[in-house]
Design a protein around this motif. Structure first.
Motif, PDB file in Angstrom:
ATOM      1  N   THR A  84       0.811  -1.105   0.056  1.00  0.00           N
ATOM      2  CA  THR A  84       0.220  -0.037  -0.080  1.00  0.00           C
ATOM      3  C   THR A  84       0.838   1.230   0.065  1.00  0.00           C
ATOM      4  O   THR A  84       0.588   2.240  -0.708  1.00  0.00           O
ATOM      5  N   GLU A  85       1.833   1.375   0.577  1.00  0.00           N
ATOM      6  CA  GLU A  85       2.959   2.238   0.682  1.00  0.00           C
ATOM      7  C   GLU A  85       3.440   2.417  -0.718  1.00  0.00           C
ATOM      8  O   GLU A  85       3.673   3.531  -1.296  1.00  0.00           O
ATOM      9  N   VAL A  86       3.797   1.726  -1.421  1.00  0.00           N
ATOM     10  CA  VAL A  86       4.258   1.630  -2.749  1.00  0.00           C
ATOM     11  C   VAL A  86       3.255   2.198  -3.678  1.00  0.00           C
ATOM     12  O   VAL A  86       3.396   2.889  -4.484  1.00  0.00           O
ATOM     13  N   CYS A  87       1.875   1.664  -3.595  1.00  0.00           N
ATOM     14  CA  CYS A  87       0.752   2.303  -4.355  1.00  0.00           C
ATOM     15  C   CYS A  87       0.655   3.935  -3.889  1.00  0.00           C
ATOM     16  O   CYS A  87       0.412   4.490  -4.838  1.00  0.00           O
ATOM     17  N   ARG A  88       0.702   3.994  -2.686  1.00  0.00           N
ATOM     18  CA  ARG A  88       0.563   5.536  -2.413  1.00  0.00           C
ATOM     19  C   ARG A  88       1.881   6.421  -3.051  1.00  0.00           C
ATOM     20  O   ARG A  88       1.643   7.539  -3.522  1.00  0.00           O
ATOM     21  N   ARG A  89       3.107   5.899  -2.909  1.00  0.00           N
ATOM     22  CA  ARG A  89       4.229   6.692  -3.446  1.00  0.00           C
ATOM     23  C   ARG A  89       4.079   6.712  -4.981  1.00  0.00           C
ATOM     24  O   ARG A  89       4.622   7.753  -5.392  1.00  0.00           O
ATOM     25  N   GLN A  90       3.543   5.511  -5.677  1.00  0.00           N
ATOM     26  CA  GLN A  90       3.487   5.798  -7.147  1.00  0.00           C
ATOM     27  C   GLN A  90       2.590   7.181  -7.586  1.00  0.00           C
ATOM     28  O   GLN A  90       2.933   7.787  -8.410  1.00  0.00           O
ATOM     29  N   VAL A  91       1.463   7.280  -6.555  1.00  0.00           N
ATOM     30  CA  VAL A  91       0.689   8.636  -6.846  1.00  0.00           C
ATOM     31  C   VAL A  91       1.336   9.739  -6.424  1.00  0.00           C
ATOM     32  O   VAL A  91       1.055  10.667  -7.060  1.00  0.00           O
ATOM     33  N   GLU A  92       1.900   9.855  -5.318  1.00  0.00           N
ATOM     34  CA  GLU A  92       2.614  10.843  -4.638  1.00  0.00           C
ATOM     35  C   GLU A  92       3.847  11.687  -5.851  1.00  0.00           C
ATOM     36  O   GLU A  92       3.980  12.568  -5.747  1.00  0.00           O
ATOM     37  N   THR A  93       4.324  10.478  -6.568  1.00  0.00           N
ATOM     38  CA  THR A  93       5.498  11.139  -7.417  1.00  0.00           C
ATOM     39  C   THR A  93       4.898  11.227  -8.706  1.00  0.00           C
ATOM     40  O   THR A  93       5.440  11.533  -9.720  1.00  0.00           O
ATOM     41  N   ASN A  94       3.537  10.869  -9.129  1.00  0.00           N
ATOM     42  CA  ASN A  94       2.943  11.126 -10.406  1.00  0.00           C
ATOM     43  C   ASN A  94       3.506  10.005 -11.193  1.00  0.00           C
ATOM     44  O   ASN A  94       3.048  10.073 -12.490  1.00  0.00           O
ATOM     45  N   PHE A  95       4.050   9.076 -10.794  1.00  0.00           N
ATOM     46  CA  PHE A  95       4.351   8.063 -11.657  1.00  0.00           C
ATOM     47  C   PHE A  95       2.936   7.174 -12.084  1.00  0.00           C
ATOM     48  O   PHE A  95       2.874   6.859 -13.139  1.00  0.00           O
ATOM     49  N   VAL A  96       1.877   7.218 -10.998  1.00  0.00           N
ATOM     50  CA  VAL A  96       0.587   6.876 -11.353  1.00  0.00           C
ATOM     51  C   VAL A  96      -0.155   8.376 -11.269  1.00  0.00           C
ATOM     52  O   VAL A  96       0.079   8.748 -10.275  1.00  0.00           O
ATOM     53  N   THR A  97      -0.997   8.686 -11.972  1.00  0.00           N
ATOM     54  CA  THR A  97      -2.051   9.609 -11.892  1.00  0.00           C
ATOM     55  C   THR A  97      -3.410   8.969 -11.931  1.00  0.00           C
ATOM     56  O   THR A  97      -3.738   8.059 -12.236  1.00  0.00           O
ATOM     57  N   LEU A  98      -4.185   9.644 -10.960  1.00  0.00           N
ATOM     58  CA  LEU A  98      -5.707   9.246 -10.746  1.00  0.00           C
ATOM     59  C   LEU A  98      -6.578  10.231 -11.576  1.00  0.00           C
ATOM     60  O   LEU A  98      -6.507  11.419 -11.360  1.00  0.00           O
ATOM     61  N   TRP A  99      -7.182   9.715 -12.731  1.00  0.00           N
ATOM     62  CA  TRP A  99      -8.093  10.860 -13.285  1.00  0.00           C
ATOM     63  C   TRP A  99      -9.247   9.707 -13.886  1.00  0.00           C
ATOM     64  O   TRP A  99      -9.410   8.553 -13.919  1.00  0.00           O
ATOM     65  N   GLU A 100     -10.198  10.477 -14.435  1.00  0.00           N
ATOM     66  CA  GLU A 100     -11.478   9.721 -15.010  1.00  0.00           C
ATOM     67  C   GLU A 100     -11.764  10.521 -16.219  1.00  0.00           C
ATOM     68  O   GLU A 100     -11.380  11.674 -16.371  1.00  0.00           O
ATOM     69  N   PHE A 101     -12.386   9.714 -17.148  1.00  0.00           N
ATOM     70  CA  PHE A 101     -12.723  10.420 -18.492  1.00  0.00           C
ATOM     71  C   PHE A 101     -14.162  10.147 -18.989  1.00  0.00           C
ATOM     72  O   PHE A 101     -14.508   8.883 -18.778  1.00  0.00           O
ATOM     73  N   THR A 102     -14.809  10.992 -19.377  1.00  0.00           N
ATOM     74  CA  THR A 102     -15.906  10.913 -20.049  1.00  0.00           C
ATOM     75  C   THR A 102     -16.296  11.674 -21.310  1.00  0.00           C
ATOM     76  O   THR A 102     -15.565  12.698 -21.420  1.00  0.00           O
ATOM     77  N   PRO A 103     -16.636  11.200 -22.292  1.00  0.00           N
ATOM     78  CA  PRO A 103     -16.760  11.861 -23.486  1.00  0.00           C
ATOM     79  C   PRO A 103     -17.284  13.291 -23.387  1.00  0.00           C
ATOM     80  O   PRO A 103     -16.957  14.287 -24.047  1.00  0.00           O
TER      81      PRO A 103
END
Lengths: 416, 439
Positions: free
Chosen positions: B361-380
């Motif tokens: 979970t710490e790795v998951c959090r760090r992915q997001v905190e570094t922008n290695f993973v970004t959290l977003w959503e898309f609709t047309p």
């Protein structure tokens, strides 16, 4: 009757073991035997029952619901008189018998009564059980003069309480200092002086040699220096020793207490011991020590329970470290580790009496002990710094000038 | 036992101003129960009750004056029972229960009945009140777990957490396709004629998952039944081998919820690289040796490609932000009633990526905190919206340094990864609609 897990003793070590067993084994039959008629309570609460601060009806530590939730059976008034480790059985005073797969001896300690001529012929009190506490409380209501033999934690607590109840209190201690097992002479002196300021007579380095009854319930005591004392209430608080009597011929190895390893296993298969009755490896040498404090009972009880239930997450005992907190006349003292270690032989001692008292003992830039009076300290953090042998080299000066904040910063960094 | 709130301390943001302590002291009318202290490296550290799961202060209390509340999780202190022995302070290694000389007794944080005064007082964002676990527990705890106990996922795998959460929400009225990968590998589809799930689950080929599910859904529609069809696929079954049928189903707008659990490789068959494996990663097919330096190309970023299909809903998620995931799952389920919904969930793999199982979970959090993973959503309709800000990222080395599969990387390679993280964020920012971008 048979239990998969049989726990003798219902105070902190037994409770903690019970909870730890249930974390790993939700099913196996778990029975706790208590010699008490009262529901489980902590011996530590007893001075407060004497003083009236704690209501004896509200000192219970294990409610009926708590035992039910843990699917554990509590048997009261069960006095174990013998353990047969070959047959995996214990025998009770009433002739009953329990067999077990795994046994925990958490029988605690019992008061030591020093050899004083004539003592068996007079009425005296000890303070180890709730009934003891209630008896002292009842007696204190009519007594005028009290004598306390022993200036350990029990004796000092009781002396303060009896003084608070308006009695004329004298404490007789054969060692030169109060609470000598925890505090250095300077801290002990500060504590003793506080008692004296509150009117308690502190007779240090004296020994009671004779006791004799007088009319009613009072008694007369003769000290080694010729002093004669009269007491309406005599409390013998000369220390405690592990309760081992039931172990005669059991094959369970004992010294001062029951010898256990770092998993709280005794010399016999299927038998564990924890708490005030156990003599476990001490920190840092591993030499066996009886370290009869509540936090140690909790620690050892949990380890014993985890090992009994085969919990893989068990981390072996890191070794006993003396520690205690002590409140007296609204002041507070704390001692962790080798707080009274004398300077020299690699031990460095730094004492600060600027704002309260603080004595820090270091060895190789690692904390080995700390005593403080009227200074806020996180005893748990200090305990961990000692246990982990944290190198204070990089923060040495800050630690010596600001031990509270520096210790907090070190631990915070560790868990973040 | 319920999941419980906690207060998180983000040391990097703390400037030691002490506003939190002032707010606490004011709210409680006593000494502050949170303490900020100077660290040894010029930063700041905190002492505060952690409301431990197995609180030592409670175990050390001879008077029964401390107890962990069954529902709130707060360790409560009862003044009437307390005898001021301070043995609780011996149990605490966090400096969380402390004698207050002015009050004459110990004090500890009680979370201010669910809205801690210290948190809003910190305008640096160094304190966060984490309440998601408790809220999610409230909503989902009583729902049926759709998988059997004892799935044999690797220790520390977040996929099991994810699929249990997901199917708890979706329930029995569903059909699940689990193509070859870790999810069927851990026993969800079953072994030896036994099933590992309580809803219908089947094991399509890697190549035809989306096509089969689309067909299943159409048959139910033909029969007039409203059944949710869900793919629980890995990155192999989505990014690589499964891509053709996924792309086709997305283009046709099949009423399917397709969840890709992305562990960046074929982890259950021996840790071979996939199209999703990121630059520099060690895998068994991108080895590190005299010549090889791990994967030499960047990973394919599938969520962006799905956005290009104009799906009804596309989102990325991380299990370190489960409340965010649940919100997206709701939207994806709704969208899948009318069109294709795609969720891309990042699943760091302790076994294949070489990091301790307890750190997932710490790795998951760090992915997001570094922008290695970004959290977003898309609709047309609304375009792309970030559901967690991408400003103020930590350097990507803070993430890469946690993972064994990157341990051979030198400064130049780290720089390349950092550059590609920046580039991706910029590209994604370009997909925001102007109206949202301006806001």
């Amino acid at each position: 009757m048979h239990a998969r897990y049989l726990i003798i003793g219902s105070s902190h070590a037994g409770r903690e073991a019970l909870a730890a067993i249930r974390m790993a084994d939700p099913q196996g039959r778990l029975v706790m035997l208590s010699r008490e008629r009262h529901r489980p309570y902590s011996p530590t609460i007893l001075p407060y029952v004497v003083s009236g601060r704690s209501d004896p009806r509200k000192v219970g530590l294990g409610s009926v619901a708590w035992f039910a939730e843990n699917r554990a059976e509590l048997v009261l008034d069960a006095q174990v008189v013998a353990v047969d480790a070959d047959a995996r059985a214990v025998r009770l005073a009433d002739g009953g018998c329990w067999t077990y797969d795994k046994l925990l001896l958490a029988t605690g300690a019992e008061p030591v009564v020093p050899p004083v001529e004539g003592l068996e012929g007079v009425r005296y009190h000890v303070l180890r059980t709730l009934d003891d506490a209630l008896a002292i409380r009842a007696r204190a209501a009519t007594a005028r003069r009290a004598v306390v033999l022993g200036a350990g934690l029990v004796g000092m607590h009781a002396a303060e309480t009896l003084a608070g109840a308006g009695l004329d209190v004298t404490v007789v201690e054969m060692r030169p200092h109060v609470l000598a097992e925890y505090f250095d002479p300077r801290a002990s002196t500060l504590i003793r002086e506080t008692f004296e300021r509150h009117g308690t007579h502190m007779m240090m380095g004296r020994r009671v040699e004779r006791a004799a009854g007088v009319e009613t319930e009072a008694c007369r005591l003769g000290l080694d220096d010729g002093t004669e004392l009269e007491a309406d209430l005599l409390l013998v608080a000369a220390g405690v020793r592990p309760a081992l009597r039931m172990l005669a011929d059991s094959g369970i190895a004992t010294d001062k207490g029951i010898l256990v390893d770092t998993r709280m296993r005794t010399a016999r298969d299927g038998v564990w011991a924890a708490g005030d009755v156990a003599q476990a490896p001490g920190f840092p040498t591993g030499a066996p020590m009886v370290n009869g404090t509540l936090p140690e009972a909790v620690e050892q009880g949990r380890i014993a329970g985890m090992d009994m239930a085969g919990d893989d997450d068990l981390r072996p005992y890191l070794g006993g470290i003396p520690l205690n907190t002590y409140g007296f006349f609204g002041r507070h003292a704390v001692a962790v580790g080798a707080a009274a270690a004398p300077a020299g032989d690699g031990v460095e001692v730094v004492t600060d009496e600027g704002d309260g008292y603080c004595r820090i003992a270091l060895k190789d830039n690692r904390l080995i002990g700390l005593a403080a009076i009227d200074r806020v300290m996180d005893a748990g953090i200090l305990w961990r710094l000692i246990q982990r042998r944290v190198d204070l080299g990089p923060v040495r000066d800050r630690f010596l000038s600001h031990p509270l904040e520096t210790a907090r910063a070190l631990m915070s960094r560790g868990w973040r | 036992m319920a999941s419980q709130d906690t207060i998180r301390f983000i040391s990097e943001r703390c400037d030691g101003c002490g506003d939190c302590m002032t707010a606490c002291a004011k709210a409680k009318g006593s000494a502050s129960r949170v303490a900020i202290v100077a660290g040894s490296d010029g930063g700041w550290e905190m002492a505060l009750c952690r409301q431990c799961g197995d609180p030592k202060c409670v175990a050390n209390c001879p008077a029964g004056a401390l107890d962990k509340h069954r529902d709130s999780g707060i360790v409560d202190w009862f003044k009437d029972l307390c005898v001021d022995c301070h043995l609780c302070t011996v149990g605490c290694v966090y400096g969380g229960i402390v004698f207050d000389p002015a009050a004459g007794h110990v004090q500890k944080c009680d979370m201010c009945d669910g809205s801690p005064a210290c948190v809003p007082a910190c305008d640096k964002g160094a304190l966060e009140h984490l309440s998601a676990a408790g809220r999610l527990h409230e909503i989902h705890a009583d729902k049926e777990d759709m998988f059997v106990p004892g799935l044999s996922a690797c220790q520390g795998c977040n996929s099991e957490l994810l699929i249990r959460h997901t199917m708890r929400r979706i329930g029995r009225n569903s059909v699940v396709a689990a193509p070859p990968g870790c999810i069927p590998g851990m026993g969800t589809v079953g072994y030896n004629g036994q099933t590992g799930a309580k809803m219908p689950i089947f094991h399509p080929l890697l190549t035809n998952t989306a096509a089969m599910l689309g067909g299943v859904k159409r048959q139910y529609e033909r029969k007039g039944r409203d059944v949710t069809v869900v793919a629980l696929a890995g990155d192999g079954g989505a990014v690589d081998v499964g891509f053709q049928s996924l792309s086709g189903a997305a283009e046709r707008g099949e009423r399917v919820l397709f969840i890709c659990v992305d562990n960046e490789g074929y982890m259950n068959t021996g840790m071979q690289a996939s199209g999703s494996t990121t630059f520099g990663s060690w895998t068994s097919t991108t080895p590190v040796g005299e010549i090889g330096r791990g994967k030499s190309t960047d990973g394919k970023y599938l969520p962006q490609l799905l956005m290009g299909h104009g799906c009804a809903y596309v989102a990325t998620a991380s299990t370190a932000f489960l409340d965010d995931y649940h919100a997206k799952l709701e939207k994806a389920l709704e969208a899948s009633r009318t069109g294709f919904a795609y969720l891309h969930v990042h699943a760091p793999c302790p076994t294949g990526w070489r990091f301790p199982a307890a750190m997932t979970t710490e790795v998951c959090r760090r992915q997001v905190e570094t922008n290695f993973v970004t959290l977003w959503e898309f609709t047309p309709e609304d375009g792309l919206c970030f559901t967690r800000g991408v400003g103020r990222p930590r350097p990507v080395s803070d993430y890469v340094g946690m993972i064994g599969k990157y341990k051979h990387l030198g400064p130049a390679e780290l720089e390349r990864i950092q550059a590609s993280v920046h580039r991706r964020v910029e590209v994604l920012q370009g997909f925001r609609r102007r109206s949202t971008a301006a806001g």
